[in-house]
Design a protein around this motif. Sequence first.
Motif, PDB file in Angstrom:
ATOM      1  N   MET A   1       0.333  -1.006   0.153  1.00  0.00           N
ATOM      2  CA  MET A   1      -0.207   0.002   0.198  1.00  0.00           C
ATOM      3  C   MET A   1       0.751   0.996  -0.039  1.00  0.00           C
ATOM      4  SD  MET A   1      -3.149  -1.230  -0.498  1.00  0.00           S
ATOM      5  CE  MET A   1      -4.245  -0.603   0.167  1.00  0.00           C
ATOM      6  N   ILE A   2       1.922   1.065  -0.261  1.00  0.00           N
ATOM      7  CA  ILE A   2       2.640   2.439  -0.646  1.00  0.00           C
ATOM      8  C   ILE A   2       2.774   2.526  -1.961  1.00  0.00           C
ATOM      9  CG2 ILE A   2       5.296   3.185  -0.394  1.00  0.00           C
ATOM     10  CD1 ILE A   2       5.715   1.208   1.692  1.00  0.00           C
ATOM     11  N   ASN A   3       3.217   3.833  -2.753  1.00  0.00           N
ATOM     12  CA  ASN A   3       2.774   4.371  -3.796  1.00  0.00           C
ATOM     13  C   ASN A   3       3.963   3.873  -5.021  1.00  0.00           C
ATOM     14  OD1 ASN A   3       2.247   6.099  -6.373  1.00  0.00           O
ATOM     15  ND2 ASN A   3       1.452   7.731  -5.716  1.00  0.00           N
ATOM     16  N   PRO A   4       3.377   3.355  -5.496  1.00  0.00           N
ATOM     17  CA  PRO A   4       4.947   2.915  -6.117  1.00  0.00           C
ATOM     18  C   PRO A   4       5.609   4.222  -6.808  1.00  0.00           C
ATOM     19  CG  PRO A   4       3.661   1.601  -6.898  1.00  0.00           C
ATOM     20  CD  PRO A   4       2.978   2.461  -5.852  1.00  0.00           C
ATOM     21  N   ALA A   5       4.888   5.413  -8.102  1.00  0.00           N
ATOM     22  CA  ALA A   5       5.526   6.211  -7.915  1.00  0.00           C
ATOM     23  C   ALA A   5       6.319   7.084  -7.429  1.00  0.00           C
ATOM     24  CB  ALA A   5       4.253   6.940  -8.670  1.00  0.00           C
ATOM     25  N   ASP A   6       6.832   7.052  -6.074  1.00  0.00           N
ATOM     26  CA  ASP A   6       6.987   7.777  -4.768  1.00  0.00           C
ATOM     27  C   ASP A   6       8.163   7.336  -5.190  1.00  0.00           C
ATOM     28  OD1 ASP A   6       4.670   9.195  -4.309  1.00  0.00           O
ATOM     29  OD2 ASP A   6       4.114   8.388  -2.676  1.00  0.00           O
ATOM     30  N   HIS A   7       8.846   5.669  -5.869  1.00  0.00           N
ATOM     31  CA  HIS A   7      10.625   5.582  -5.714  1.00  0.00           C
ATOM     32  C   HIS A   7      10.756   5.263  -6.934  1.00  0.00           C
ATOM     33  CE1 HIS A   7       9.746   5.361  -1.353  1.00  0.00           C
ATOM     34  NE2 HIS A   7       9.075   5.580  -1.115  1.00  0.00           N
ATOM     35  N   PRO A   8      11.790   4.726  -7.261  1.00  0.00           N
ATOM     36  CA  PRO A   8      12.532   4.295  -8.022  1.00  0.00           C
ATOM     37  C   PRO A   8      12.618   2.390  -8.774  1.00  0.00           C
ATOM     38  CG  PRO A   8      14.356   5.701  -7.608  1.00  0.00           C
ATOM     39  CD  PRO A   8      13.062   5.803  -6.093  1.00  0.00           C
ATOM     40  N   ASP A   9      12.145   2.790  -9.519  1.00  0.00           N
ATOM     41  CA  ASP A   9      11.974   0.879  -9.625  1.00  0.00           C
ATOM     42  C   ASP A   9      12.680   0.342  -9.693  1.00  0.00           C
ATOM     43  OD1 ASP A   9      10.213  -1.277  -9.636  1.00  0.00           O
ATOM     44  OD2 ASP A   9       9.008  -0.557 -11.507  1.00  0.00           O
ATOM     45  N   ALA A  10      13.041  -1.042  -9.413  1.00  0.00           N
ATOM     46  CA  ALA A  10      14.453  -1.609  -9.867  1.00  0.00           C
ATOM     47  C   ALA A  10      13.713  -2.901 -10.002  1.00  0.00           C
ATOM     48  CB  ALA A  10      15.077  -1.987  -8.545  1.00  0.00           C
ATOM     49  N   GLU A  11      14.594  -3.809 -10.434  1.00  0.00           N
ATOM     50  CA  GLU A  11      14.457  -5.443 -10.546  1.00  0.00           C
ATOM     51  C   GLU A  11      14.848  -6.184  -9.251  1.00  0.00           C
ATOM     52  OE1 GLU A  11      12.357  -9.413 -11.747  1.00  0.00           O
ATOM     53  OE2 GLU A  11      12.323  -7.398 -12.620  1.00  0.00           O
ATOM     54  N   ILE A  12      13.809  -6.709  -8.515  1.00  0.00           N
ATOM     55  CA  ILE A  12      14.559  -7.872  -6.865  1.00  0.00           C
ATOM     56  C   ILE A  12      14.318  -9.124  -7.227  1.00  0.00           C
ATOM     57  CG2 ILE A  12      13.448  -7.826  -4.316  1.00  0.00           C
ATOM     58  CD1 ILE A  12      14.232  -4.786  -5.211  1.00  0.00           C
ATOM     59  N   SER A  13      15.677  -9.033  -6.654  1.00  0.00           N
ATOM     60  CA  SER A  13      16.620 -10.989  -6.655  1.00  0.00           C
ATOM     61  C   SER A  13      15.993 -10.978  -5.526  1.00  0.00           C
ATOM     62  CB  SER A  13      17.679 -10.302  -7.132  1.00  0.00           C
ATOM     63  OG  SER A  13      18.444 -10.630  -5.785  1.00  0.00           O
ATOM     64  N   SER A  14      15.876 -10.623  -3.997  1.00  0.00           N
ATOM     65  CA  SER A  14      15.055 -12.004  -2.499  1.00  0.00           C
ATOM     66  C   SER A  14      14.733  -9.872  -2.313  1.00  0.00           C
ATOM     67  CB  SER A  14      16.697 -12.160  -2.994  1.00  0.00           C
ATOM     68  OG  SER A  14      17.627 -11.812  -2.156  1.00  0.00           O
ATOM     69  N   VAL A  15      14.653 -11.213  -0.893  1.00  0.00           N
ATOM     70  CA  VAL A  15      13.892  -9.973  -0.260  1.00  0.00           C
ATOM     71  C   VAL A  15      14.420 -10.371   1.211  1.00  0.00           C
ATOM     72  CG1 VAL A  15      11.532  -8.976   1.699  1.00  0.00           C
ATOM     73  CG2 VAL A  15      11.754  -9.399  -0.928  1.00  0.00           C
TER      74      VAL A  15
END
Length: 473
Positions: free
Chosen positions: A11-25
């Motif tokens: 529920m965080i607006n993705p537009a507020d942050h740069p995007d990136a490919e995530i490989s793990s959390v």
Amino acid sequence: MRLSEILGMLMINPADHPDAEISSVTCSTDKIRPGSLFAAVRGAQNDGHEYLRLAASKGAVAAIGDREIANADGLIYIKTDNAELAYTLACAAFYGNPQRELKLIGVTGTNGKTTVTTMLRSIIAMAGVGCGLIGTVENICGGKSCPASLTTPPAEELFALLRGMADAGDHCCVMEVSSHALARNRVYGIDFDVGVMTNVTRDHLDFHKTMEAYAMAKASLMEKSRISIVNADDSWAEHFIKNARKCVTYAIDREADFRAREIVFGPDNITFTTPLGKMKLPAGGRFAIYNALAAMAAAKELGLDTDLILAGTESFRGVKGRMELLKTKGKYKVYIDYAHTPDGLENVLKALRAFAPGRIITVFGCGGDRDRTKRPIMGEISGHLSDFSVVTSDNPRTEDPAGIIADILSGIKTTRFIAVPDRREAVRTALGMAGENDIVLLAGKGHETYQIVGTEKLHMDEREFVQEFENEA
């Protein structure tokens, strides 16, 4: 997965942050790899926000935290209200929310979690339904077993396991849910179809500080469960019932939905009646009846057939390290049990006393860097219920074993004991003392095949000790 997808589920607006490919959390710097999303979680010893530079140097591209950070060392930094909760939800999102694809049964309590979960999985499997397991002894995914790291693993491992189960065709998962996991929000956002409470007795006060905090942490599972199965005989039962959306109770002494009646303890088995019919279990104590009632009640709420539940419960043959009877050449018997709390030790000794033809010789210790207040209590229990106590080391960790043993000995009110710090020699001593019809109880280690000394985990299996000493005889 894209960071924007994870943020959307938080529920965080993705537009507020740069995007990136995530490989793990992950919240562990040891598990960071290129493309990781690092969760800066505050732990008991460390604050993850202090490791942002290290995370970046190891290839993380983004971080979640709950502090204002002026410089995140090149990481995409997402501030949340609670990094711990965000971490759990991010792990669930990364694995596609597998918890929504499975029927989930959570079991909490001081004692009995492993037996109840394993018994319930056995009943479900007998119905031909694929069922995973997450617990203290092992994790089972798609019918394949792998060693467990913690009773309830960290969120990244937990949701990976659930994803593996769903992908392998499992329809259910039976999970041990520890008080630590509940307090640290490892199962945050998970709705359980059934939640089971076994009992609440003294344990983990080094973490929770008070019994009230410990009980309330466990009771929070009831809030997450569609149906709660609660041990009505337990002194904390009302706290669990109050937190339950819908409650089914089980008991021996009090009136309950699932009450055991006409109980007969024999030398080879226990027989009793339940609302589903007559039941016969291998020899054991009251705790064996409680475990069976909990599993049966949960199975019934899952909609399983009555005859199948009865057959599945009766055919269950236990769990490694829980009242495990070893094959021995001697005329004595050797049992291994995980009893590492006052209540657990008292339960297993009373169970053995009910059918012991000779003496009970108990080998036990207490863990280091854990609740010290239970040590003299366990000493008093062993001194009272055993014919002889051999006090030794459990997992001393960074404490002096002699100091731990001294704490235990302060509670023993008899002279029928000896202190043998080396556990191998303690087992040898107990077996050397045992005569015809005696029982040697090796308490505390159970399924564990290691001993933690300092910060090292060293191989140590009491089964090997027993075999070695019998071969020498």
